[in-house]
Design an enzyme around this catalytic site. Structure first.
Site, PDB file in Angstrom:
ATOM      1  N   ASP A   1       0.835  -1.098   0.199  1.00  0.00           N
ATOM      2  CA  ASP A   1      -0.106  -0.038  -0.003  1.00  0.00           C
ATOM      3  C   ASP A   1       0.817   1.341   0.033  1.00  0.00           C
ATOM      4  OD1 ASP A   1      -1.625   2.262   0.557  1.00  0.00           O
ATOM      5  OD2 ASP A   1      -2.480   1.245   2.342  1.00  0.00           O
ATOM      6  N   VAL A   2       0.928   1.926  -1.141  1.00  0.00           N
ATOM      7  CA  VAL A   2       1.776   3.113  -1.079  1.00  0.00           C
ATOM      8  C   VAL A   2       1.610   4.283  -0.106  1.00  0.00           C
ATOM      9  CG1 VAL A   2       2.172   2.587  -3.686  1.00  0.00           C
ATOM     10  CG2 VAL A   2       0.398   4.347  -3.234  1.00  0.00           C
TER      11      VAL A   2
ATOM     12  N   ASN B   1       2.731   5.123 -10.313  1.00  0.00           N
ATOM     13  CA  ASN B   1       1.530   5.130 -11.139  1.00  0.00           C
ATOM     14  C   ASN B   1       0.190   5.106 -10.208  1.00  0.00           C
ATOM     15  OD1 ASN B   1      -0.486   4.182 -13.654  1.00  0.00           O
ATOM     16  ND2 ASN B   1      -0.368   2.482 -12.276  1.00  0.00           N
TER      17      ASN B   1
ATOM     18  N   LYS C   1      -3.617  15.701  -8.388  1.00  0.00           N
ATOM     19  CA  LYS C   1      -3.084  15.546  -9.717  1.00  0.00           C
ATOM     20  C   LYS C   1      -2.371  17.012 -10.282  1.00  0.00           C
ATOM     21  CE  LYS C   1      -3.592  11.440 -10.622  1.00  0.00           C
ATOM     22  NZ  LYS C   1      -2.454  10.300 -10.668  1.00  0.00           N
TER      23      LYS C   1
ATOM     24  N   TYR D   1      -9.456  14.345  -6.804  1.00  0.00           N
ATOM     25  CA  TYR D   1      -8.476  13.911  -7.589  1.00  0.00           C
ATOM     26  C   TYR D   1      -7.836  14.783  -8.373  1.00  0.00           C
ATOM     27  CZ  TYR D   1      -7.216  11.070 -11.629  1.00  0.00           C
ATOM     28  OH  TYR D   1      -6.503  10.385 -12.802  1.00  0.00           O
TER      29      TYR D   1
END
Length: 253
Positions: free
Chosen positions: A62-63, A89, A162, A158
Site C-alpha cells: 500500500d503506497v 502510477n 493531480k 482527484y
C-alpha cells in the site's frame, strides 16, 4: 538499452490498467520489473502475462503506508541491488459523482493519501537509492492526468492531487539534477482501464449533460512510458500528454 545490462524498474499500481501495461512493456524490453499493488493476485496475473522468461518481482504494498513502501524498496534492493526507474502510477479517483459539499473528510483523505502522499513516499525512497548507488542516478516518471491541467465535474480531490503531482515532478527534477536523477510526468486522457469504464456508457460533462467519450488502449500509453524510460539520463521528457484523439479535452469549456 544495452542487451547485456538489465535495468531495474518499480511500477506501482501494477495489478491492472496502465500500471500492468507499463510493467509488461518494460518486461518485454528486457527490464527487471518489481510490480507493486495492494493485492497479490492481480500482481501475480501481471507476472504470468509477462511470460516465463520475464524477470518480474511481485511485492504487495500500500503506497500510502510508509512501512509498506520501505519494505517494497528493500525487496528491490535485496533482489537487484539497484534501481533505474520508478513509475509512480498508483492512484484512485475517489468518490465519483459526489458533489463537493458532500465529500467526507475520510474520502478526501483517502485520495490524498494514495495519489499524493503515496507518490511522495515512493519518490523519496527511489531518490535515496538512486542518489546512493554507483553508478549514481536514475529516472522517476509520475503518472499525472489531464486532470493536472483541467478538472472534470465533481472531482475536486482527484484534480487537486493531480495538480500537486505536477509540483512534485518539478521539485524532483530540480532536486535530482545534481545526482543524475531525471523526473518526468505523463498526463493521460481516457486510457481504457477499469477506472474509465464509465466513459463508455456516459460521463458527466461540464454543461451538465452525459456523453460517451472515446478511449484508447492502455498499451499506447505504455509505449510512451517505455520511450521516456529508455532515454539516456542526459535527456528527459519533462511532460508528455497522451490522450484519446477525439476526447473532449482540447476545446473543453
Amino acid at each position: 538499452m544495452s542487451a547485456r545490462v538489465k535495468k531495474t524498474a518499480v511500477v506501482t499500481g501494477a495489478g491492472s490498467g496502465i500500471g500492468r501495461s507499463v510493467a509488461l512493456a518494460l518486461a518485454g524490453a528486457g527490464w527487471a520489473v518489481a510490480v507493486a499493488g495492494r493485492r497479490a493476485e492481480p500482481l501475480e496475473e501481471t507476472a504470468r502475462t509477462a511470460g516465463a522468461g520475464a524477470d518480474v518481482l511481485c511485492v504487495p504494498a500500500d503506497v500510502s503506508d510508509p512501512q509498506d513502501v520501505a519494505a517494497l524498496f528493500a525487496a528491490v534492493d535485496e533482489r537487484y541491488g539497484r534501481l533505474d526507474l520508478l513509475f509512480n502510477n498508483a492512484g484512485t479517483f475517489g468518490p465519483g459523482g459526489v458533489p463537493l459539499e458532500d465529500i467526507s473528510y475520510e474520502a478526501w483523505r483517502s485520495v490524498v493519501d494514495v495519489n499524493l502522499t503515496g507518490a511522495f513516499l515512493c519518490a523519496q525512497a527511489a531518490f535515496r537509492r538512486m542518489k546512493a548507488q554507483d553508478p549514481q542516478g536514475g529516472r522517476i516518471i509520475n503518472n499525472g492526468s489531464i486532470s493536472a491541467h483541467v478538472p472534470r465535474p465533481n472531482s475536486i480531490a482527484y484534480t487537486a492531487t493531480k495538480h500537486a503531482m505536477t509540483g512534485l515532478t518539478k521539485s524532483l527534477s530540480l532536486d535530482g539534477r545534481p545526482y543524475r536523477i531525471a523526473c518526468g510526468q505523463i498526463d493521460i486522457g481516457n486510457a481504457a482501464t477499469e477506472m474509465t469504464e464509465r466513459m463508455q456508457t456516459g460521463i458527466l460533462q461540464a454543461n451538465g449533460q452525459l456523453a460517451v467519450e472515446p478511449v484508447m488502449d492502455a498499451a499506447d500509453v505504455a509505449r510512451t512510458v517505455l520511450h521516456m524510460a529508455e532515454l539516456p539520463l542526459e535527456a528527459n521528457v519533462q511532460f508528455a500528454t497522451v490522450m484519446a484523439t477525439a476526447m473532449p479535452y482540447i476545446g473543453r469549456g
